[in-house]
Design an enzyme around this catalytic site. Structure first.
Site, short mmCIF file in Angstrom:
data_model
loop_
_atom_site.label_atom_id
_atom_site.label_comp_id
_atom_site.label_asym_id
_atom_site.label_seq_id
_atom_site.Cartn_x
_atom_site.Cartn_y
_atom_site.Cartn_z
N GLU A 96 0.83 -1.21 0.00
CA GLU A 96 0.00 0.00 0.00
C GLU A 96 0.86 1.26 0.00
O GLU A 96 0.56 2.23 -0.70
CB GLU A 96 -0.97 0.00 1.18
N ASP A 105 -0.93 -1.44 -9.26
CA ASP A 105 -1.05 -2.89 -9.09
C ASP A 105 -0.56 -3.56 -10.36
O ASP A 105 -0.80 -3.07 -11.47
CB ASP A 105 -2.52 -3.28 -8.85
#
Length: 156
Positions: A96, A105
């Site tokens: 994160e 991602d």
């Protein structure tokens, strides 16, 4: 008379503050995730604060996610759903924080790819960025790349 050497001075790293004071049982894992990045890159460093911060971290019962407003700014949530399913808390934290450093991602399924996130499975405990991810963060902060506001929902 003394003579000094003239060399190229390295720029001080950009400091990105984060506040994880309301993260309860995950505070140590969140701090370790920041430390992973501090040990991995040179031109940006996370510094923990208790007040207003560039990055605010919280916890809820959903899936982890990051809300990036610009490079090094935003917030992210440590979601208990991923932890309850068996995902490693330090890997989640490092992943994160990676979003706040400008990384998307990449769902490769490889444990060696930090930004593969949950696609690497619950057996993956690797919290470290790979060489490419480190280089991308260094490049982002060297050029202060523009990062568009983005939400990353990291469900598998």
């Amino acid at each position: 008379m003394s003579v000094g050497l003239i060399g190229t001075a390295e720029a001080a790293p950009r400091i990105v503050t984060y506040n994880s004071s309301n993260t309860g049982e995950f505070q140590a894992a969140i701090d370790k995730g920041a430390q992973v990045w501090n040990a991995s890159v040179a031109n940006v460093q996370f510094r923990k604060v208790t007040g207003t911060a560039n990055v605010m971290v919280s916890v809820d019962n959903q899936w982890p996610r990051a809300y990036v407003t610009s490079l090094g700014r935003g917030r992210w949530v440590m979601g208990r759903q991923a932890v309850n399913e068996g995902h490693d808390t330090v890997r989640i934290s490092s992943h994160e924080f990676g979003h706040l450093l400008g990384l998307p991602d990449r769902r490769t399924g490889l444990c060696t790819d930090l930004m593969s996130g949950a696609s690497a499975g619950t057996s993956c405990k690797n919290p470290n960025p790979n060489t490419r991810e480190k280089a991308e963060v260094e490049a982002n902060f060297r050029s202060m790349v523009t990062v568009q506001p983005t939400t990353f929902a990291d469900a598998a």
